[in-house]
Scaffold this active site. Sequence first.
Site, short mmCIF file in Angstrom:
data_model
loop_
_atom_site.label_atom_id
_atom_site.label_comp_id
_atom_site.label_asym_id
_atom_site.label_seq_id
_atom_site.Cartn_x
_atom_site.Cartn_y
_atom_site.Cartn_z
N ASP A 42 0.85 -1.19 0.00
CA ASP A 42 0.00 0.00 0.00
C ASP A 42 0.88 1.24 0.00
OD1 ASP A 42 -1.88 1.99 0.32
OD2 ASP A 42 -3.02 0.91 1.85
N ARG A 45 -0.22 4.36 -0.79
CA ARG A 45 -1.05 5.57 -0.88
C ARG A 45 -0.65 6.60 0.16
NH1 ARG A 45 -6.79 2.70 -0.75
NH2 ARG A 45 -5.66 1.54 0.84
#
Length: 209
Positions: A141, A143
């Site tokens: 991840d 983000r």
Amino acid sequence: MIYQPEIKPANIQANIEVKHIATCRLPTEWGEFQMHGFEEVATGQDHVALTMGDIDDGEPVLTRVHSECLTGDALFSQRCDCGPQLQAAMQAIQAKGRGCIVYLRQEGRGIGLINKIRAYQLQDQGMDTVEANVALGLPVDARNFVLARNILHYLHVTDIVLMTNNPQKVATLEATGIEVVAREPLIVGLNKENEQYLQTKHDKLGHML
Ligand SMILES: [Zn+2]
């Protein structure tokens, strides 16, 4: 504050400054939103927020922080649940007459579209979504949610009711300074094709499904 101590917030990422460029009407199947366009100051990467109603009065705002998923949001893919989640969030905001969708251009949990296709290719050969990213040497991840905070602050939103199944996202947003007063689940878009994917999100990424 619904921070769960057993869930570690993702590393508090670099502060990515954004500037507002323009705002327009966006009539949709789920009512009329205002669409606000932003650019990252350093790179020019664009992001948008959709808002409905008066959201700058200090009351908690029904909010979805949605990361771009071209395949799910625009191409009707059944490999994930992004498209139905986005639609359900827009519908919920219309029902309330007030809310906000922060739409971040962070395709494939931040790895980009082409890497997502690479990861899907590995998943077609039997890996799950986490194993595929690891095999490609990519973060599971990548983000950045400081971006979401900066966009919400521009819109004068500090307190939110977050529509998500992802407790990690709650913890991360709270770590950026956004007050998440409640979480509302978005249990939609389950199908035969994404059963395994959603199971992995539950087992390995802590999603509540
Ligand atoms: Zn998706």
